[in-house]
Scaffold this motif. Structure first.
Motif, mmCIF file in Angstrom:
data_model
loop_
_atom_site.group_PDB
_atom_site.id
_atom_site.type_symbol
_atom_site.label_atom_id
_atom_site.label_comp_id
_atom_site.label_asym_id
_atom_site.label_seq_id
_atom_site.Cartn_x
_atom_site.Cartn_y
_atom_site.Cartn_z
ATOM 1 N N ILE A 1 0.860 -1.185 0.000
ATOM 2 C CA ILE A 1 0.000 0.000 0.000
ATOM 3 C C ILE A 1 0.896 1.235 0.000
ATOM 4 C CG2 ILE A 1 -1.928 1.188 1.106
ATOM 5 C CD1 ILE A 1 -2.561 -1.697 0.310
ATOM 6 N N VAL A 2 0.808 2.018 -1.065
ATOM 7 C CA VAL A 2 1.669 3.192 -1.205
ATOM 8 C C VAL A 2 0.887 4.460 -0.863
ATOM 9 C CG1 VAL A 2 3.157 2.068 -2.878
ATOM 10 C CG2 VAL A 2 1.166 3.355 -3.689
ATOM 11 N N GLY A 3 1.539 5.619 -1.051
ATOM 12 C CA GLY A 3 0.937 6.888 -0.670
ATOM 13 C C GLY A 3 -0.307 7.234 -1.468
ATOM 14 N N PRO A 4 -1.073 8.208 -0.998
ATOM 15 C CA PRO A 4 -2.355 8.562 -1.617
ATOM 16 C C PRO A 4 -2.190 9.208 -2.986
ATOM 17 C CG PRO A 4 -1.784 10.138 0.099
ATOM 18 C CD PRO A 4 -0.770 9.040 0.188
ATOM 19 N N ALA B 1 8.393 11.059 3.826
ATOM 20 C CA ALA B 1 9.687 10.774 3.199
ATOM 21 C C ALA B 1 10.390 9.589 3.852
ATOM 22 C CB ALA B 1 10.573 12.006 3.244
ATOM 23 N N ASP B 2 10.234 9.443 5.171
ATOM 24 C CA ASP B 2 10.930 8.365 5.880
ATOM 25 C C ASP B 2 10.038 7.156 6.150
ATOM 26 O OD1 ASP B 2 9.313 9.668 7.662
ATOM 27 O OD2 ASP B 2 10.700 9.537 9.352
ATOM 28 N N ASP B 3 8.798 7.195 5.686
ATOM 29 C CA ASP B 3 7.851 6.105 5.930
ATOM 30 C C ASP B 3 6.856 6.106 4.767
ATOM 31 O OD1 ASP B 3 6.306 4.107 7.036
ATOM 32 O OD2 ASP B 3 5.323 5.416 8.495
ATOM 33 N N GLN B 4 7.257 5.455 3.659
ATOM 34 C CA GLN B 4 6.543 5.661 2.406
ATOM 35 C C GLN B 4 5.411 4.689 2.132
ATOM 36 O OE1 GLN B 4 9.056 6.301 -1.047
ATOM 37 N NE2 GLN B 4 10.770 6.884 0.242
ATOM 38 N N GLY C 1 -2.808 -0.519 -3.026
ATOM 39 C CA GLY C 1 -3.657 0.655 -2.819
ATOM 40 C C GLY C 1 -2.864 1.941 -2.763
ATOM 41 N N TYR C 2 -3.580 3.036 -2.948
ATOM 42 C CA TYR C 2 -3.045 4.390 -2.784
ATOM 43 C C TYR C 2 -3.620 4.961 -1.486
ATOM 44 C CZ TYR C 2 -2.006 4.262 -7.866
ATOM 45 O OH TYR C 2 -1.535 3.956 -9.120
#
Length: 336
Positions: free
Chosen positions: A148-151, A237-240, A230-231
């Motif tokens: 699951i990556v960023g929005p 930056a330190d927890d992607q 998922g987005y």
């Protein structure tokens, strides 16, 4: 080696900068259709920013990198193949399976080298799950991955708003993230995925691609895989991202989370945990260097358009399944 780079505003492009500054590598020019980050990268690489892809195509170069919108990829790839120029192209390599199949056939007819950065193939994870570590392909029983990556807003901030529009992106988290695990499952088991059942969800009303997806897959050999993408992660930056997995093999059971790889052999009471690098950003330059080495040696790419075609076929089967309420769908075609 003279390198041309097309559409550098892609969010992955900075991950290749290390390799592009290797001795013997000369970036002769870049383009930026998004007009977002081109000048910054031209300055960083001490190269020329061309006004368009068309202008850059007129130059002489030995190898290309293609980071264009998915809707523009296949046409640009076809022009490079027609000229006989080898290149690396970001997945998914086109807007749909038909486009990827077309350029795959053309590249094979012309004998043009094309690599596709399925970077998990050069990762610590793949090494840990290799035959040399006791993981024979036919021993895999069940493989489950959550990535699951960023929005979606991160694409807007990065000058890639087109990623939220299906007519330019082709799909969402499945096509952007899930293909890596489709390829990993297929490569680890040495068996293509042949059937998919999927569910998907979109949350923002102005977004036309899926922001969440869950795939249940079956390989030709009968192994079951689950891929969740998922987005949705509140990335910094330190927890992607949120990445976790569990794998059942006849040899061992494996779990992974954070930076830990936990393996418990079938014949042991106590499992063992080791630290592993799961930050996939670290592997893009590695993959590019591998591509150059394979090209020089006359080898086939570690992953190329055949692998991209299979991944896209699985994705499209998943889209059909989700549209039909999760009914299992057969993956289209078998590569000859």
């Amino acid at each position: 080696m003279k390198i041309a780079i097309f559409d550098v505003s892609h969010w992955h492009f900075p991950l290749y900068l290390s390799a592009l500054q290797d001795p013997g590598i000369e970036v002769i020019g870049i383009s930026d259709s998004a007009s977002f980050a081109g000048q910054k990268f031209a300055d960083q690489l001490n190269t020329k920013l061309f006004a368009s892809n068309e202008d850059l195509l007129k130059e002489n170069f030995d190898f290309a990198l293609v980071f264009s919108r998915h809707s523009d990829m296949a046409e640009l790839a076809e022009r490079l193949i027609t000229r006989g120029i080898p290149f690396l192209i970001e997945k998914p390599c086109g807007l749909n399976l038909q486009e990827v199949s077309r350029i795959r056939h053309l590249s094979e007819e012309r004998g043009v080298y094309v690599s596709v950065p399925f970077i998990l193939r050069v990762s610590d994870l793949a090494s840990r799950l290799s035959v040399s570590e006791g993981f024979a392909p036919d021993g895999y029983q069940h493989l489950a991955f959550r990535f699951i990556v960023g929005p979606v807003a991160r694409y807007e901030r990065g000058g890639c708003s087109w990623m939220l529009d299906k007519q330019y992106a082709g799909g969402g988290s499945t096509l952007n993230v899930g293909v890596h695990f489709i390829d990993l499952i297929s490569s680890l088991t040495d068996s293509p995925i042949t059937q998919v059942s999927a569910q998907m969800q979109t949350y923002r009303p102005d977004v036309t691609v899926e922001e969440q997806a869950a795939f249940t897959c079956r390989t030709a050999a009968g192994q079951i895989g689950v891929i969740e993408t998922g987005y949705l992660y509140p990335s910094t930056a330190d927890d992607q991202r949120d990445f976790a997995f569990s794998i059942s093999h006849s040899n061992s059971y494996v779990r992974g989370f954070s930076d830990q790889f936990y393996r418990k052999s079938r014949d042991q009471q106590q499992g063992r945990s080791v630290t592993v690098e799961y930050n996939t950003d670290a592997y893009y330059s590695t993959f590019l260097r591998q591509s150059w080495a394979d090209l020089r040696a006359g080898r086939k790419p570690l992953a190329g358009l055949r692998e991209a075609e299979h991944a896209f076929a699985v994705v499209e089967a998943g889209y059909r399944s989700a549209a039909n309420g999760g009914v299992p769908e057969q993956v289209q075609g078998t590569l000859e």
